[in-house]
Design a protein around this motif. Sequence first.
Motif, PDB file in Angstrom:
ATOM      1  N   LEU A 191       0.824  -1.216   0.000  1.00 30.82           N
ATOM      2  CA  LEU A 191       0.000   0.000   0.000  1.00 30.82           C
ATOM      3  C   LEU A 191       0.854   1.259   0.000  1.00 30.82           C
ATOM      4  O   LEU A 191       0.501   2.256  -0.638  1.00 30.82           O
ATOM      5  CB  LEU A 191      -0.906   0.011   1.225  1.00 30.82           C
ATOM      6  N   PHE A 192       1.983   1.178   0.698  1.00 29.76           N
ATOM      7  CA  PHE A 192       2.882   2.335   0.715  1.00 29.76           C
ATOM      8  C   PHE A 192       3.367   2.630  -0.715  1.00 29.76           C
ATOM      9  O   PHE A 192       3.315   3.761  -1.189  1.00 29.76           O
ATOM     10  CB  PHE A 192       4.067   2.066   1.656  1.00 29.76           C
ATOM     11  N   VAL A 193       3.807   1.566  -1.392  1.00 33.45           N
ATOM     12  CA  VAL A 193       4.290   1.747  -2.774  1.00 33.45           C
ATOM     13  C   VAL A 193       3.149   2.268  -3.653  1.00 33.45           C
ATOM     14  O   VAL A 193       3.317   3.186  -4.460  1.00 33.45           O
ATOM     15  CB  VAL A 193       4.849   0.409  -3.329  1.00 33.45           C
ATOM     16  N   LEU A 194       1.968   1.705  -3.446  1.00 37.07           N
ATOM     17  CA  LEU A 194       0.823   2.060  -4.289  1.00 37.07           C
ATOM     18  C   LEU A 194       0.349   3.494  -4.055  1.00 37.07           C
ATOM     19  O   LEU A 194      -0.117   4.176  -4.958  1.00 37.07           O
ATOM     20  CB  LEU A 194      -0.323   1.093  -3.978  1.00 37.07           C
ATOM     21  N   LYS A 195       0.483   3.933  -2.806  1.00 38.74           N
ATOM     22  CA  LYS A 195       0.015   5.291  -2.499  1.00 38.74           C
ATOM     23  C   LYS A 195       1.065   6.343  -2.802  1.00 38.74           C
ATOM     24  O   LYS A 195       0.750   7.420  -3.300  1.00 38.74           O
ATOM     25  CB  LYS A 195      -0.354   5.389  -1.012  1.00 38.74           C
ATOM     26  N   TRP A 196       2.313   6.031  -2.481  1.00 35.56           N
ATOM     27  CA  TRP A 196       3.329   7.089  -2.495  1.00 35.56           C
ATOM     28  C   TRP A 196       4.425   6.937  -3.529  1.00 35.56           C
ATOM     29  O   TRP A 196       5.093   7.897  -3.863  1.00 35.56           O
ATOM     30  CB  TRP A 196       3.964   7.226  -1.090  1.00 35.56           C
ATOM     31  N   ILE A 197       4.659   5.727  -3.999  1.00 35.77           N
ATOM     32  CA  ILE A 197       5.783   5.583  -4.930  1.00 35.77           C
ATOM     33  C   ILE A 197       5.291   5.567  -6.386  1.00 35.77           C
ATOM     34  O   ILE A 197       5.650   6.445  -7.178  1.00 35.77           O
ATOM     35  CB  ILE A 197       6.608   4.297  -4.652  1.00 35.77           C
ATOM     36  N   SER A 198       4.450   4.587  -6.725  1.00 37.72           N
ATOM     37  CA  SER A 198       4.069   4.428  -8.143  1.00 37.72           C
ATOM     38  C   SER A 198       3.395   5.684  -8.725  1.00 37.72           C
ATOM     39  O   SER A 198       3.863   6.217  -9.737  1.00 37.72           O
ATOM     40  CB  SER A 198       3.173   3.213  -8.343  1.00 37.72           C
ATOM     41  N   PRO A 199       2.315   6.200  -8.107  1.00 40.10           N
ATOM     42  CA  PRO A 199       1.658   7.355  -8.735  1.00 40.10           C
ATOM     43  C   PRO A 199       2.541   8.599  -8.739  1.00 40.10           C
ATOM     44  O   PRO A 199       2.545   9.362  -9.702  1.00 40.10           O
ATOM     45  CB  PRO A 199       0.405   7.580  -7.898  1.00 40.10           C
ATOM     46  N   VAL A 200       3.329   8.759  -7.664  1.00 47.95           N
ATOM     47  CA  VAL A 200       4.191   9.950  -7.602  1.00 47.95           C
ATOM     48  C   VAL A 200       5.255   9.859  -8.702  1.00 47.95           C
ATOM     49  O   VAL A 200       5.535  10.844  -9.412  1.00 47.95           O
ATOM     50  CB  VAL A 200       4.839  10.078  -6.197  1.00 47.95           C
ATOM     51  N   ALA A 201       5.820   8.657  -8.879  1.00 45.42           N
ATOM     52  CA  ALA A 201       6.837   8.492  -9.924  1.00 45.42           C
ATOM     53  C   ALA A 201       6.250   8.822 -11.300  1.00 45.42           C
ATOM     54  O   ALA A 201       6.874   9.535 -12.097  1.00 45.42           O
ATOM     55  CB  ALA A 201       7.374   7.073  -9.906  1.00 45.42           C
ATOM     56  N   VAL A 202       5.042   8.344 -11.561  1.00 42.32           N
ATOM     57  CA  VAL A 202       4.423   8.636 -12.868  1.00 42.32           C
ATOM     58  C   VAL A 202       4.253  10.144 -13.036  1.00 42.32           C
ATOM     59  O   VAL A 202       4.591  10.712 -14.081  1.00 42.32           O
ATOM     60  CB  VAL A 202       3.050   7.914 -13.003  1.00 42.32           C
ATOM     61  N   MET A 203       3.778  10.791 -11.985  1.00 45.20           N
ATOM     62  CA  MET A 203       3.552  12.239 -12.092  1.00 45.20           C
ATOM     63  C   MET A 203       4.849  13.021 -12.257  1.00 45.20           C
ATOM     64  O   MET A 203       4.915  13.981 -13.031  1.00 45.20           O
ATOM     65  CB  MET A 203       2.805  12.740 -10.844  1.00 45.20           C
ATOM     66  N   VAL A 204       5.894  12.594 -11.536  1.00 40.77           N
ATOM     67  CA  VAL A 204       7.188  13.292 -11.652  1.00 40.77           C
ATOM     68  C   VAL A 204       7.690  13.184 -13.096  1.00 40.77           C
ATOM     69  O   VAL A 204       8.121  14.179 -13.707  1.00 40.77           O
ATOM     70  CB  VAL A 204       8.232  12.707 -10.665  1.00 40.77           C
ATOM     71  N   VAL A 205       7.597  11.993 -13.663  1.00 39.70           N
ATOM     72  CA  VAL A 205       8.095  11.813 -15.028  1.00 39.70           C
ATOM     73  C   VAL A 205       7.243  12.640 -16.005  1.00 39.70           C
ATOM     74  O   VAL A 205       7.775  13.304 -16.898  1.00 39.70           O
ATOM     75  CB  VAL A 205       8.105  10.316 -15.429  1.00 39.70           C
TER      76      VAL A 205
END
Length: 477
Positions: free
Chosen positions: A430-444
């Motif tokens: 859930l941590f990855v799903l909430k904070w890593i994956s979507p944030v990484a997509v948005m940063v890119v």
Amino acid sequence: MSQLKLSKDSWSSQTVFIMAAIGSAVGLGNIWKFPYITGENGGGAFVLVYLACVLLIGLPVLISEIALGRSGKANPIQGMANLARENGASKLWVLLGFNGVLAGALILSFYTVIAGWAFAYFFQSLFGVFDRITATEVGAHFDHLLANPYELIFWHTFVTVVTVLIVSRGVKSGLEKAINFMMPGLLFILLVLLGYSTTTGSFGQSFDFLFSADFSKLTWESVLVAMGHAFFTLSIGLGTMMVYGSYLSQEYSIVKASLWIAFADTAVALLAGLVIFSIVFANGLEASSGPGLLFQTLPIAFSQMTAGWFFGTLFFALVVMAALSSSISLIEPIVSWFDQNWGIKRVKAACILGFIIWFVGFGTVLSFNEWQDIHFIGERTFFESLDLITTNIMLPLGGFLMTIFVAWVMRSKEREKQIELSTNKMKLFLFVLKWISPVAVMVVFASNLVAGEIAIAMLGVAFLMYAFYAWNVSRKI
Ligand code: PFF
């Protein structure tokens, strides 16, 4: 409240599901696209970013997408409507389904053109065209194919017709058997080719090119390409895995299946890369020579190998099969939408869609000859623009929204029912799903927005999605 529309089909076993999902994931993306975009983006650093994207974005999205499919139990549009209703969320979530269905059709329009090249090579190899051919002759042969729109249209038509035929007959019967034979076969030939590549004298150079990272060569645009490719190669972000997940029964483990899919997919891409770059370096070819890389390198290997005619013909046959098991999965979300929501039977739906997609494919055919100098987005040809919009924008956008839904919108009880993990692993997930994956997509995305053309492309996509939704809104979903 109207009744939920649910899919009636189901897979006969977990293994069949995994095979079909691997069949969708392993395709031209691994054998054709991965090597050429790696060559265009400088090698090692790009590969590292791609692997990080598979692990930190691809795998969580894959798990989420299958879970959404099994929970929503329908095609991506209806599935999102079901999920929104059951989780008390806005009906606008169906836009996620529309984005996927449209992306699938657009990707298929160029996918069939490239698969057509592989079909052409299969027949040419069968008739001995590549026997004792030199590197220069292989290059000229490929250029000749691309320069001839009629020939390209012929093969593009051929692939579209075969795809439509398979889809109209229903996915299960023909495809399961083909995949059972194809996957081990493909792996076997890749291993034979790997053995050959160690004899070229350039295997070490190929290994270094793929695995030693020089970050000075990396731009934000390459990072976007690597991320987009993680989506493309795993077949995620557009609803293919959602549809496949909707046919999956409750007792099977989504996490285990996803790990297998991601592993098999990555292994095939890396093997293909190692083989192709060994041939590139041994023959003084350009690593950055673009979409033709596979077709300009492998015939050289086959012409020099013992039993090269046999392996070459079999290899291109397997590439074609790998492409077909992916192309049917690109059209399946729309066909099932036509079937479940509009009552249009499979055969008719596949024919109508096949025709439209075939027609759009002309743009890609012409991108390699008559329209070579016509630019659509920035300096990109029609094919390159379509690839940018779908792979690098629509798929990551779809995946982003999927993670948001599973992480923030889905009821936790339902999420835990679909994604069975121990408490600690679930916390990490859930941590990855909430904070890593979507944030990484948005940063890119954000880093690429600086290049204004991508902003224009995104606006275009948003407009298309809106128009599609507005057209449909009057219809009760
Ligand atoms: N994953 C396929 C490949 O690597 O060739 C392409 C693909 C199939 C992309 C299905 C997306 C999809 F939904």
